[in-house]
Design a protein around this motif. Structure first.
Motif: not given
Length: 420
Positions: A87-103
């Motif tokens: 995620n690009r926020g200009g002064s910051n860069e955020q990097f998410n860790g993604a887990l898919k789920y299904e139930t």
């Protein structure tokens, strides 16, 4: 007072560089990977659900509702996506860790009751600055990103800013989010964090007996635990055995006359006291278990301040049984069990409680009535369950993909977070 400049305790994150981070950070969510299930002779899941009664409308007087509760078993699968999402926020860069789920959930007759899919995201440890020794900040999820001579020129930033400038640093208010799609017609977005951790060898405190926030009967239905329940005891109150017309407070028009069916319910493996306080099942499942540690994750679609989560409904759900809020508590536990060989081993256990607030019809005072829909379950990883205790896997009646003969083999594609 010193005239020397004060050193700020808030320091920027590490500077982002090309192709950083090298991998995703999942934080506490790294403990979720795999498939979690119920097992033979183990605890079952249970739901309580209030629904509009046939023939009613939003103008129907309070109390005309259909109540249903069931035991169920579940297959809950988490899959880590091993690529950080930028995620690009200009002064910051955020990097998410993604887990898919299904139930997938079936009842005691093996009929499909519910299915759902979505994603958990690790948003980052909501502390700064970045710490080398933090288990949930290495690899880091947040970076600072200064302007450069190239970005100023390419993005036409002058005369607003020059090279090397950096705006305020963003500290994530929540470290975890969950988004999900429910086929009844609701999309959820919950945010929160790890609320409690303990390695003291004690069982988690799921909730006090008759604690109002965990009951399947809300105050808007006329429920008063101090008046209608027996403090400190699971004994069923005597008033629940009286005919509706003999109930105090108005006979058939009293609150007790309307919600006594929840106390007297006994179908599909569900009965008192669990129809009134479902999370007692979680507490009972932990009796005689030896705990090594646990972590509690709390997520909510509503918060006292700041950016909120959401529950978004399609037209019919919004009009007749609006999903107004969802709360989710999940305990990730390490317990000791004795194997078939007689040896003690440590395995993981997952328990959860989720409370969905329905709103439908008017209350007796003209206000909206809130109807809690609650789900609880105790699960273990399928590989930790002996083969003779495993139940058949749950498979949804999905349309199968049609394979093309001679098609190229799939290739794993990695994300490349470049400057442009």
């Amino acid at each position: 007072m010193s005239k020397e400049p004060q050193v700020s305790s808030v320091k920027p994150y590490k500077e982002w560089q090309e192709n950083q981070p090298s991998g995703p950070q999942f934080g506490i969510l790294s403990k979720l990977h795999g498939t979690w299930v119920n097992w033979k002779d183990g605890p079952s899941g249970l739901h309580t659900t209030c629904m509009p009664s046939p023939g009613t409308s939003s103008e129907t007087i309070f109390g005309v509702f259909h109540f249903k509760s069931q035991q169920y078993r579940e297959q809950l699968k988490f899959t880590r996506v091993n690529a950080p999402v930028r995620n690009r926020g200009g002064s910051n860069e955020q990097f998410n860790g993604a887990l898919k789920y299904e139930t997938a959930i079936i009842d005691n007759d093996n009929a499909l009751q519910h299915f759902e899919n979505g994603m958990y995201l690790w948003l980052g440890d909501n502390t700064m600055p970045w710490q080398e020794d933090s288990p949930y900040q290495n690899p880091p999820t947040m970076f600072k990103h200064r302007s450069s001579a190239e970005s100023v020129k390419t993005d036409a930033a002058e005369p607003v800013m020059g090279a090397g400038e950096l705006g305020p640093q963003f500290v994530p208010p929540h470290s975890i989010s969950r988004s999900g799609v429910i086929p009844h017609g609701t999309t959820i977005h919950l945010t929160g964090q790890v609320a409690q951790s303990s390695d003291e060898g004690i069982a988690p405190d799921i909730g006090a007996l008759w604690e109002q926030q965990y009951l399947s009967i809300s105050p808007t239905m006329g429920m008063d635990p101090a008046r209608d329940l027996i403090a400190g005891s699971r004994e069923k109150p005597k008033w629940t055995a009286l005919p509706r017309e003999d109930q105090e407070g108005g006979g058939v028009n009293s609150a007790r006359a309307y919600f006594q069916r929840i106390f007297n319910y006994d179908q599909f493996g569900a009965k008192y006291p669990y129809t009134v306080q479902p999370n007692l099942l979680l507490t009972d499942a932990n009796t005689n278990l030896k705990f090594k540690r646990f972590d509690l994750i709390e997520l909510d679609s509503q918060h006292d301040t700041g950016v909120q989560g959401a529950t978004v409904n399609n037209v019919m759900i919004e009009r007749y049984c609006r999903v107004a809020r969802m709360r989710h508590r999940m305990w990730l536990e390490e317990i000791e069990v004795k194997g078939k060989d007689g040896k003690i081993k440590v395995i993981d256990q997952l328990q959860y409680e989720q409370i969905v607030d329905f709103e439908f019809m008017f209350g007796s005072s003209g206000g909206t009535t809130l109807w809690p829909h609650i789900q609880v379950n105790t699960l273990r990883r399928v590989e930790d369950i002996p083969l003779d205790e495993q139940l058949p896997a749950i498979k949804l009646p999905e349309e199968e993909d049609k394979a093309t003969d001679g098609a190229p083999e799939p290739v794993v594609r990695h994300m490349k977070h470049t400057l442009d």
